[in-house]
Write an enzyme that holds these catalytic residues in place. Structure first.
Site, mmCIF file in Angstrom:
data_model
loop_
_atom_site.group_PDB
_atom_site.id
_atom_site.type_symbol
_atom_site.label_atom_id
_atom_site.label_comp_id
_atom_site.label_asym_id
_atom_site.label_seq_id
_atom_site.Cartn_x
_atom_site.Cartn_y
_atom_site.Cartn_z
ATOM 1 C CB THR A 30 -35.767 21.469 23.955
ATOM 2 O OG1 THR A 30 -35.269 22.162 25.091
ATOM 3 C CG2 THR A 30 -34.789 21.623 22.810
ATOM 4 C CB ALA A 36 -31.624 33.085 21.778
ATOM 5 C CG ASP A 47 -40.663 18.472 28.493
ATOM 6 O OD1 ASP A 47 -41.119 17.537 29.158
ATOM 7 O OD2 ASP A 47 -40.307 18.355 27.313
ATOM 8 C CG HIS A 48 -35.574 19.485 33.064
ATOM 9 N ND1 HIS A 48 -34.321 19.743 33.551
ATOM 10 C CD2 HIS A 48 -36.091 20.682 32.726
ATOM 11 C CE1 HIS A 48 -34.081 21.037 33.515
ATOM 12 N NE2 HIS A 48 -35.159 21.633 33.018
ATOM 13 C CE LYS A 69 -28.899 33.569 34.361
ATOM 14 N NZ LYS A 69 -29.078 33.045 32.995
ATOM 15 C CB SER A 112 -31.767 26.655 22.068
ATOM 16 O OG SER A 112 -31.028 27.186 23.153
ATOM 17 N N GLY A 113 -32.534 24.347 24.553
ATOM 18 C CA GLY A 113 -32.234 23.074 25.185
ATOM 19 C C GLY A 113 -30.928 22.985 25.940
ATOM 20 C CD GLU A 114 -30.666 23.297 30.751
ATOM 21 O OE1 GLU A 114 -30.028 24.025 31.516
ATOM 22 O OE2 GLU A 114 -31.688 22.666 31.071
#
Length: 336
Positions: free
Chosen positions: A74, A177, A37-38, A194, A105-107
């Site tokens: 978010t 988190a 969801d951007h 990663k 928690s978002g960007e």
């Protein structure tokens, strides 16, 4: 039980195309479909950003079997947590037992363009935790009065709630988190590509620690990972497909303070193909591809959602249906 999902790439395709791909994925045998969801995509040229909430309504009306959810939304700035609670309760009524709320928690790139002053990590974490608690209270009770540091409600009620509760999955990339996910979540979301040590020595132990505080274990949670895969029988094509998502290969330092998709695109396009491909499992060999995917199963993940970077998603779905999913199902059956 192992689940294999499809990531509907909202940053890359418009809403109608995404529905078509999601329906194809269900028919091809995927178990779930997740969408991000951007407000703004990672790149301006060719970018898209359909809103997840109305899109999920169309998705549940267009599918019959797959689990659907956000990876991730978010609930702290653009949306009040109460709006998120209401929206996903409604979706849960429309598709009982098939809807998952995945949150993070978002960007800054999704919030700052609306004039929101992006706070430091400590405040973002506090807002995030408070939002989770409020959503859960609204789902569980009636006439909810909530007095938090960041959010408040007065005699609020979600009137339309599904009989089957909507699971809440918490996305995290750091230990604090992740412990929160273990304490409060029904599931955990992270992304692949990663170092192995991050998962085995930091995230999964933190998740177990958080779960233990509530008398739970990792077996009580759905451990979901979004696996970045670029599979094609043409290896060069699989490699080139990763260029659109070059931003994922940028370091935290390179992305810090970048809130404009035009600038993010410029930074990403300056990277060599070797770096853009570094976050992806790039392969033209099904056996080798499955072997690398299975590393995450070995770590303990049980819900793998596959994100492919290429412009031809129908081709990806068909090739996965033919070459990859049967091999994964075979291994899953042996594991069971």
């Amino acid at each position: 039980m192992l689940r294999f999902g499809y990531k509907a790439s909202a940053e890359q395709f418009g809403p109608r195309e995404l529905i078509d791909f999601a329906v194809r994925a269900e028919r091809a045998g995927f178990d779930s479909v997740f969408v991000s969801d951007h407000l703004q995509p990672w790149r301006h040229t060719g970018g898209h950003a359909p809103a997840a909430l109305p899109w999920l309504g169309a998705l549940v009306a267009s599918t019959e079997r797959v689990l659907v959810g956000t990876s991730v939304l978010t609930p702290t700035f653009r949306y009040h947590p109460g709006v998120v609670a209401q929206a996903f309760a409604t979706l849960g009524c429309l598709a009982p037992g098939r809807v998952i709320l995945g949150i993070g928690s978002g960007e800054a790139m999704n919030e700052a363009p609306l004039g929101i002053e992006w706070p430091e990590g400590k405040e973002r974490f506090a807002r995030f935790k408070e939002a989770i608690l409020l959503i859960q209270e609204l789902w569980a009770g009636e006439r909810v009065t909530f007095e938090g540091a960041h959010y408040r409600t007065e005699n609020a009620t979600i009137y339309d709630r599904p009989e089957t509760p909507v699971p809440l999955y918490v996305a995290a990339s750091g230990p604090a988190a992740t412990r929160l996910a273990g304490r409060l979540g029904d599931g955990f979301i992270c992304t692949s590509g990663k170092g192995r040590e991050l998962y085995t020595e930091t995230l999964l132990p933190a998740l177990a620690e958080g779960a233990a505080k509530e008398g739970r274990t990792l077996d009580d949670l759905d451990l979901m990972i979004e696996v970045k895969v670029s599979f094609d029988t043409d290896r060069r094509r699989a490699l080139e497909d990763t260029r659109f998502w070059g931003a994922l290969a940028l370091s935290s330092e390179e992305k810090t303070g970048v809130e404009d998709p035009v600038e993010m695109e410029r930074l990403a396009d300056a990277l060599p193909i070797e770096r853009t491909a570094s976050r992806w499992i790039v392969s033209d060999d099904p056996e080798e591809h499955v072997e690398r995917i299975w590393d995450y199963v070995g770590m303990g993940f049980r819900h793998l959602v596959f994100h492919a970077p290429g412009p031809d998603q129908a081709r990806f779905i068909e090739q996965y249906q033919t070459h990859v999913l049967p091999r994964l199902r075979e291994r899953a059956a042996a594991l069971a």
